[in-house]
Design an enzyme around this catalytic site. Structure first.
Site, PDB file in Angstrom:
ATOM      1  N   GLU A   1      -9.266  -0.085   0.192  1.00  0.00           N
ATOM      2  CA  GLU A   1      -8.408   0.309  -0.924  1.00  0.00           C
ATOM      3  C   GLU A   1      -7.140   0.531  -0.581  1.00  0.00           C
ATOM      4  O   GLU A   1      -6.795   1.797   0.271  1.00  0.00           O
ATOM      5  CB  GLU A   1      -8.853   1.436  -1.759  1.00  0.00           C
TER       6      GLU A   1
ATOM      7  N   ASP B   1      -4.444  12.266  -9.189  1.00  0.00           N
ATOM      8  CA  ASP B   1      -4.519  12.445  -7.640  1.00  0.00           C
ATOM      9  C   ASP B   1      -4.102  14.017  -7.560  1.00  0.00           C
ATOM     10  O   ASP B   1      -3.231  14.489  -8.109  1.00  0.00           O
ATOM     11  CB  ASP B   1      -3.746  11.475  -7.082  1.00  0.00           C
TER      12      ASP B   1
END
Lengths: 272, 413
Positions: free
Chosen positions: A50, A61
């Site tokens: 990824e 995040d």
């Protein structure tokens, strides 16, 4: 159609193990350092890569990946560099699936068709768009499907049974189970809860189910790998890049090798 | 075929079922938040249909906030404008006095409504983002009133710049969390509020302060702020026997402006100007996302944003901390695109001049946000006939800004 993602999941399954999916942010600490870090992931035993597209405002995040985003943008990473990194990776590693992960605005700023075409041209296999839920599929889904690029959907602890079909509709590649209601790299879910959730998801879809968010150690990876088709590790790797900068590759490789080793069945377990 | 945008019969019927205002709005959030947002929408629809909800909201606005606040004819400001206008020109200027609300701005209208919804949803904890601290103070106030636990996310830079409001929030029982990520200002405090929310969805309600964010927030905040326009309508009818010719309001995210505009959108003779913060000028650092931005996706909605060619968000600047945001509410993006509302940039310097002028002429110290609207009116009113009527939304009072203004004017306090 050559489909690197399904081929890789099938290979891992045949070997009796979960796929190891590793995340790093493109251009962290800078664009020049990224190819060696990506190669280290593969050399360490990562099955699927990824590649994070940095964004100024990575709302889903935690601090580790947020800082990686800011390091990358601070060193001048542009979208064109990310597609160049992807295309070069594809040339070096023809069989390793590569998934772009990020936020809608950098992906869609030039239109979804442009983005899908770039993904296809660079050999990107799939896209995870954190802030495009099924309700906004029209923004990104049709273009990616048209280009033959998987749109990988996220399911979370808050995705209940009533909502799950909406998430699965139009999902492809694999289903990414976000094991904690939260941001990346922070809390860790109880294994019993993960087991239950993955069982529920697998009953609802034929797609491989990968589990991520809060997976930091080989032991955790091994525990999740016993039930899921894939294990995603991100923040722990990003932390290593954060500590070692452009000299991070060997440290990354060592850590990924430990994760990979933990997922590899040492003794063939047989059903009694 | 001509290239026209098909407009609905009423401009007041937006958004559609999916939360879109034309090409803007929507629900661009992480999957974790989706079920909660869908739930919030259901609860909001039910509340809208429940007379007891409106009754309690109205009661609190009257007895706690102090509504209705006056619509005030600013005769000295009007005279000053006419003195510099050609003969027969210079519109009559009214001020809608939102600054007289409890806590000193329009923000409380929305906070009361959302706190009532939080209670309906059984949430005992509320969070909010704040820039200058006005929305933080209003949220902390309703949290105290409703006995809820309150956390306010505020950029570390703003915590330094707005110490009196930080102390106010603490007095009101809120925990102020300085946000050090990113540029440490309003957009980053919204990021961190969203991060906290996504990690605490089970017991936490996010009171968004402006008419932006994922659906249903833009609609909900607009509805709660529409009290401004509804009162204005009744008050101007009483004072003048007719509707105004023009409404002017400052726009950051744009909650006070949409609250004033929305009840008038279907009155074609009422013109509207939303005033964006042009900071140091549109060629320099500014916060005018319509004049200097492009359509993009941030904080849960598609709207005009300040961004670069790669879709990275660029930093906004305005002397007014409340306008210092790189986006705008999605309904404003739509109203801009269909041309129903005109948006006008006003610089820091122009706002500073009007801040002083209104203080000296009318004895009203406006918030720097509101001073942008005054400055726009000073430019537009002299071009209008003297029998025309302008209503300015005086969205907040300027006590919070005196330190910023003193510094900008080089005055030692």
């Amino acid at each position: 159609m050559t489909d690197r993602l399904s081929t890789r999941f099938a290979t891992c399954k045949a070997q009796g193990r979960a796929a190891l999916i590793t995340f790093v942010t493109a251009g962290d600490p800078d664009v020049a350092a990224t190819p060696a870090i990506l190669d280290a992931l593969v050399a360490g035993g990562a099955d699927i890569i990824e590649l994070g597209m940095p964004f100024t405002d990575p709302m889903a995040d935690g601090p580790a990946i947020e800082l990686a985003n800011l390091r990358s943008l601070g060193s001048g990473t542009k979208t064109k560099h990310i597609f160049a990194l992807a295309a070069e990776f594809r040339a070096r590693h023809p069989d390793t699936p590569l998934v772009l992960m990020g936020y809608a605005n950098p992906m869609l700023v030039r239109g979804s068709d442009w983005f899908a075409d770039q993904c296809k041209a660079a050999g990107v296999d799939g896209v995870i768009c954190v802030d495009a839920p099924p309700e906004e599929d029209a923004e990104i889904g049709p273009a990616l499907r048209g280009a033959g690029v998987h749109l990988i959907r996220l399911a979370t602890p808050t995705t209940d049974t009533a909502r799950l079909p909406a998430v699965l509709q139009g999902a492809s590649g694999f289903l990414y189970y976000v094991s904690v209601a939260g941001i990346t790299g922070k809390q860790q879910a109880a294994q019993a809860n993960i087991d239950m959730a993955v069982g529920r998801l697998k009953a609802a879809t034929d797609l491989p189910v990968a589990v991520g968010f809060g997976v930091r150690t080989p032991e955790q990876a091994a525990a999740i790998g016993r039930i899921a088709d894939g294990v995603v590790v991100g923040s722990a790797i990003v932390d290593i890049v954060g500590s070692h900068g452009d000299a991070a590759a060997p440290f990354v490789q060592q850590f990924v090798a430990a994760l990979s080793g933990a997922l590899t069945p040492k003794i063939q377990e047989t059903a009694a | 075929m001509t290239d026209t945008i098909t407009l609905p019969n009423s401009l007041r019927s937006q958004p559609d079922a999916n939360g879109h205002f034309g090409a803007f709005g929507g629900r661009y959030v992480a999957e974790t938040l989706m079920p909660l947002i869908l739930d919030l929408e259901k609860v909001y629809r039910a509340a809208k249909d429940d007379p007891s909800f409106e009754e309690e909201y109205d009661h609190l606005l009257k007895h706690y906030v102090g509504r209705p606040n006056p619509l005030y004819y600013a005769s000295r400001l009007t005279e000053a404008v006419r003195a510099n206008a050609p003969t027969g020109k210079g519109a009559k200027i009214y001020l809608k006095r939102e600054e007289l609300n409890h806590t000193g701005a329009h923000k409380i209208n929305n906070c009361i409504g959302q706190a009532l919804l939080a209670r309906r949803m059984g949430k005992k904890k509320v969070i909010a983002e704040t820039g200058a601290g006005q929305h933080g103070v209003a949220t902390a106030t309703v949290a105290a009133l409703f006995g809820m636990e309150c956390k306010i996310f505020m950029g570390a830079k703003d915590v330094e710049r707005q110490r009196p409001n930080v102390f106010r929030m603490k007095l009101l029982g809120a925990e102020v969390i300085p946000v050090t990520s990113g540029s440490a200002t309003l957009k980053d405090s919204m990021n961190d509020a969203l991060r906290h929310w996504v990690s605490n969805v089970h017991d936490t309600f996010y009171i968004i302060g402006t008419a932006a964010g994922p659906h249903p927030y833009p609609e909900m905040v607009r509805d709660f702020q529409s009290i401004i326009g509804k009162e204005t309508r009744a008050q101007i009818m009483e004072a003048e026997g007719r509707l105004p010719d023009m409404l002017i309001a400052p726009v950051g995210g744009g909650s006070n402006a949409i609250g004033m505009f929305h009840p008038f959108l279907d009155d074609p003779d009422v013109a509207m100007i939303g005033v964006e913060a042009a900071g140091e000028g549109l060629t320099g650092k500014h916060a005018a996302s319509l004049a200097g931005g492009a359509s993009g996706i941030l904080h849960g909605n598609r709207t005009y944003l300040l961004q670069d060619e790669d879709g990275q968000i660029t930093e906004a600047h305005s002397i007014s901390a409340g306008l210092d945001y790189p986006g705008i509410g999605p309904e404003h993006s739509w109203l801009h695109e269909i041309g129903r509302v005109k948006y006008m940039p006003i610089t820091d310097d122009e706002a500073l001049a009007s801040f002083q002028k209104l203080s000296a002429l009318e004895g009203i110290i406006p918030a720097l946000e509101s001073a942008h609207a005054i400055a726009a009116a000073e430019q537009v009113a002299p071009t209008m006939d003297a029998d025309k009527i302008i209503v300015i939304n005086l969205s907040g009072r300027g006590d919070k800004d005196i330190f910023t203004v003193a510094e900008a004017l080089g005055v030692e306090m």
